[in-house]
Design a protein around this motif. Structure first.
Motif, PDB file in Angstrom:
ATOM      1  N   GLN A  68       0.822  -1.219   0.000  1.00 35.97           N
ATOM      2  CA  GLN A  68       0.000   0.000   0.000  1.00 35.97           C
ATOM      3  C   GLN A  68       0.849   1.259   0.000  1.00 35.97           C
ATOM      4  O   GLN A  68       0.408   2.320  -0.436  1.00 35.97           O
ATOM      5  CB  GLN A  68      -0.923  -0.008   1.222  1.00 35.97           C
ATOM      6  CG  GLN A  68      -2.083  -0.984   1.079  1.00 35.97           C
ATOM      7  CD  GLN A  68      -2.911  -1.085   2.344  1.00 35.97           C
ATOM      8  OE1 GLN A  68      -2.568  -0.485   3.381  1.00 35.97           O
ATOM      9  NE2 GLN A  68      -3.990  -1.852   2.268  1.00 35.97           N
ATOM     10  N   THR A 121       1.545   1.659  -3.955  1.00 33.40           N
ATOM     11  CA  THR A 121       0.451   2.047  -4.864  1.00 33.40           C
ATOM     12  C   THR A 121      -0.878   1.930  -4.150  1.00 33.40           C
ATOM     13  O   THR A 121      -1.044   1.099  -3.250  1.00 33.40           O
ATOM     14  CB  THR A 121       0.427   1.157  -6.129  1.00 33.40           C
ATOM     15  OG1 THR A 121      -0.677   1.543  -6.946  1.00 33.40           O
ATOM     16  CG2 THR A 121       0.306  -0.315  -5.780  1.00 33.40           C
ATOM     17  N   GLU A 122      -1.812   2.761  -4.514  1.00 32.15           N
ATOM     18  CA  GLU A 122      -3.146   2.705  -3.923  1.00 32.15           C
ATOM     19  C   GLU A 122      -4.194   2.213  -4.921  1.00 32.15           C
ATOM     20  O   GLU A 122      -5.351   2.011  -4.558  1.00 32.15           O
ATOM     21  CB  GLU A 122      -3.558   4.102  -3.429  1.00 32.15           C
ATOM     22  CG  GLU A 122      -2.671   4.657  -2.330  1.00 32.15           C
ATOM     23  CD  GLU A 122      -3.101   6.058  -1.897  1.00 32.15           C
ATOM     24  OE1 GLU A 122      -4.062   6.582  -2.527  1.00 32.15           O
ATOM     25  OE2 GLU A 122      -2.494   6.615  -0.971  1.00 32.15           O
ATOM     26  N   HIS A 123      -3.781   2.023  -6.175  1.00 33.94           N
ATOM     27  CA  HIS A 123      -4.760   1.733  -7.232  1.00 33.94           C
ATOM     28  C   HIS A 123      -4.742   0.273  -7.686  1.00 33.94           C
ATOM     29  O   HIS A 123      -5.508  -0.095  -8.564  1.00 33.94           O
ATOM     30  CB  HIS A 123      -4.497   2.640  -8.442  1.00 33.94           C
ATOM     31  CG  HIS A 123      -4.473   4.098  -8.100  1.00 33.94           C
ATOM     32  ND1 HIS A 123      -5.601   4.786  -7.717  1.00 33.94           N
ATOM     33  CD2 HIS A 123      -3.450   4.993  -8.074  1.00 33.94           C
ATOM     34  CE1 HIS A 123      -5.300   6.052  -7.473  1.00 33.94           C
ATOM     35  NE2 HIS A 123      -3.992   6.210  -7.680  1.00 33.94           N
TER      36      HIS A 123
END
Length: 739
Positions: free
Chosen positions: A541, A544-546
């Motif tokens: 996390q 990247t959050e996507h």
């Protein structure tokens, strides 16, 4: 206007010319005569000049022109013909050549004497030149009378030479030159009066020879004789026949020796083409190719027999592999299926060398080889398609410990494998099987050499196009990125000791679009594993959050320590197996249903897990009852007495039958591919008939697979239902594209 009557004019002083002509005849006859002196020649030339330059009516040009011909006719009638009529065969030919040479000398001298006449009178009145008159005289009197006898004599000598006798080739050339010269620039006399009869005799001669040889000789001996005959006929042309006769002559010989008995010769059971292939008689095969290559469509039968032979050999290999697989026999060098691929590669190498080296890379034989291999390379063995067999062979070559091939030979072997792929109809099925096996090599670090992986992908790309290998290339690249993520994760743990799960953890993050689809279960992980998952999620996390992580536990591997009474052993197992074993840290005995409930696994997967741990080579768990299969009523207990001579063992899962899943995925992808093809075709054509649409669709798809016509029809109906197409109301066989 009245025509003037021809007046007879006495040629004054003609006796002078007659004495000169007589002297010329004596010289030609070999009588002792002194050569013409310059003053004699000048005197005779001057006489002709004076007679030609008189003013009419005393000009004697026409009479002198007639006298010239009369003298030649008289010489031929009284001297030449009598000397020829009493001779026959070769003696007649020699005398003919002798008289022809003397006739040319006489014409040359007389033409010089009558030179002024030739330059002015003949030219003015467009009459035949004096030397032409000389040819005409010889042709009308000598040639016309003797041409049949001469032709017969020449052909008789040619036949003698064909039978092995020595003949005077120079003589024949001189005789046949007469046929040509007589034609005065045309080949009519040579062709009509000699060549036609010579070709007929050639047909008869070789017809008899061939009928005897085909009975007496084997195919190789017959071909040796035929090749020698053709060589000698070409030699004959170069020595005394005209070059224009070569093609006609060889055509007659080839027809009698090769066309008439071609089928009988090639299909000879004991020594024909297939027997030569079987016995590797490469010199005879090369000779056969050279001979039949010169015959119109002569190679068609040879190439067809070649195709039949290669097809039969390939079918034998497939049948042998099928028989061995049915008996579950393990052969030297690998399973029967693997041995089959190796033998097919060897067969391809052998006959490709034949095509290139002995059949001059002729396209007919390349096509025959391709058709033959397409027949047996698309046969299934023990339920495995050829696409699967080839993918498995590649897997065996490329994975660690899968083969004993040295690196220097890998590229050559991979090149041969890719060439075989060209003969397989279901290339998309190969691609899916190959992708599955490639994923396991990459994920489980089983690939022997990543450069070799890239190498075969390059070859596959060249053979089948970029779309064929795009996902596979993405997988290789993806693995490199995954290693970078793992490196960053390790650094994250080093910088955050409190976050460490207490277990060595390696996570491979892959891009879903590149890799094959795998079943994802909500496996109830043991507490030891749950912390590992949570730690990695926290780390990811921060990157990247996507992106969403989907855990594929079926691909995981674990190293756990088994503390048995005899000794402690390190167990290398899959994630499912590890989760099942860790349950026994809290319970000594567990039933099948209890294990299923705690792990939340499907029956198929759980049976395979428990089978590997209790019924296989390594019985880590004891099972009640003690049978070779797992049932839902079984009770399992940790086998504390287990031991092994090794300190570290790998316990594999029984292989899952992925074949059905792969085939289903490919069938589904084919439906999409056919849909896209039909839409592309209809978008371009707007209105097309059923047959044309089907044919174009088959053609577009053939580079990956051969679509079934029924499948295409079903997709057309589906597209009509989905309003991509519409059927014409007046003609049901006509489709319209709906934009």
């Amino acid at each position: 206007m009245k025509k003037n009557k021809k007046r007879t004019i006495q040629l004054e002083g003609w006796e002078l010319m007659q004495r000169g002509i007589l002297k010329l005849k004596n010289i030609l006859a070999g009588k002792e005569e002194s050569p013409f002196k310059p003053e004699e020649f000048i005197m005779m030339y001057t006489y002709i000049y004076n007679m030609c330059t008189k003013k009419p009516p005393h000009n004697n040009c026409q009479q002198l022109y007639d006298k010239y011909k009369e003298e030649l006719d008289e010489y031929i009638m009284l001297t030449v013909l009598p000397s020829l009529r009493d001779k026959h065969d070769e003696f007649m030919l020699r005398e003919l050549v002798n008289r022809w040479e003397k006739h040319k000398v006489m014409v040359r001298w007389l033409s010089r004497f009558f030179g002024y006449l030739d330059r002015y009178f003949v030219s003015w009145w467009s009459l035949p030149a004096l030397n032409v008159v000389g040819l005409i005289c010889f042709r009308n009197l000598v040639y016309q009378e003797l041409k049949v006898k001469v032709t017969d004599a020449v052909i008789a000598l040619i036949d003698q030479e064909r039978e092995g006798s020595q003949i005077d080739r120079v003589l024949l050339k001189k005789v046949l030159d007469i046929f040509v010269v007589i034609g005065m620039g045309q080949m009519d006399y040579y062709e009509d009066d000699f060549e036609e009869y010579m070709l007929g005799d050639t047909t008869s001669f070789y017809s008899i020879k061939a009928s005897n040889w085909i009975v007496e000789d084997s195919c190789p001996v017959y071909m040796l004789k035929a090749e020698e005959c053709l060589r000698k006929e070409k030699d004959r042309v170069s020595h005394y026949l005209r070059s224009s006769s070569e093609a006609k002559l060889l055509d007659k010989v080839q027809h009698e020796l090769l066309i008439t008995y071609g089928n009988q010769l090639l299909e000879n059971e004991h020594s024909g083409f297939r027997a030569l292939l079987r016995d590797d008689k490469v010199d005879d095969l090369s000779r056969m190719y050279r001979l039949f290559n010169k015959v119109p469509k002569g190679l068609d039968l040879v190439a067809n027999l070649f195709k039949q032979h290669v097809t039969d050999e390939g079918r034998v290999l497939v049948q042998q592999a099928e028989d061995a697989a049915n008996k579950r026999a393990e052969t030297v060098g690998g399973s029967p299926e693997q041995v089959l691929v190796m033998k097919v590669i060897e067969l391809h190498d052998k006959y490709m060398a034949y095509v290139n080296d002995y059949f001059s890379s002729n396209t007919l034989f390349h096509k025959a080889l391709r058709v033959a291999f397409e027949v047996f390379c698309n046969k299934s063995v023990a339920g495995s398609s050829s696409a699967e067999l080839l993918a498995s062979y590649c897997d065996n070559i490329l994975k660690k410990g899968g083969n004993d091939v040295i690196d220097e030979d890998i590229e050559e072997i991979l090149d041969k494998v890719v060439k075989l792929l060209a003969y397989i109809n279901d290339k998309d099925l190969f691609a899916e099987f190959y992708r599955k096996k490639l994923s396991r090599r990459l994920v489980f670090n089983k690939s022997a050499n990543i450069d070799h992986e890239r190498l075969i992908l390059t070859k596959l790309k060249q053979q089948c196009g970029g779309q064929f290998t795009s996902n596979m290339e993405g997988m290789v690249t993806d693995l490199t990125l995954a290693k970078e993520i793992q490196f960053q994760f390790q650094r994250y743990l080093n910088n955050n000791p409190a976050a460490s799960p207490g277990i060595d953890l390696t996570v491979t993050v892959l891009t879903t679009g590149f890799w094959p689809s795998y079943k994802s279960f909500n496996l109830s992980l043991p507490a030891e594993m749950v912390k590992c998952v949570e730690v990695f999620k926290e780390f990811y996390q921060t990157k990247t959050e996507h992106r969403k992580l989907t855990w594929i536990y079926s691909l995981g591997m674990c190293s756990i320590t088994g503390k048995f009474e005899p000794k402690t052993i390190e167990l290398i197992v899959g994630t499912y197996q590890a989760a099942a074993l860790l349950l026994f840290n809290a319970s000594d005995r567990l039933s099948y249903s209890e294990i299923k409930t705690q792990l939340n696994l499907a029956d198929d997967d759980l049976v395979r897990v428990l089978q590997s741990l209790s019924c296989g080579k390594y019985k880590i768990l004891s099972k009640e009852p003690n049978t070779r299969t797992v049932s839902h009523q079984d009770i399992f207990e940790f086998n504390s007495k287990f031991t092994d001579r090794m300190w570290r063992i790998w316990i594999p899962l029984p292989p899952a039958d992925e074949r059905k899943k792969v085939v289903e995925d490919v069938v589904k992808d084919r439906r999409y591919a056919i849909d896209a093809s039909i839409v592309r075709i209809m978008k371009s054509g707007k209105v097309l008939g059923h047959q044309q649409l089907v044919q174009e669709c088959v053609q577009q798809m053939s580079h990956m697979f051969k679509p079934d016509v029924k499948a295409i029809k079903a997709r057309i109906e589906d597209l009509i239902t989905r309003e991509y197409l519409d059927r014409d109301r007046d003609n049901p066989q006509l489709y319209k594209y709906l934009a």
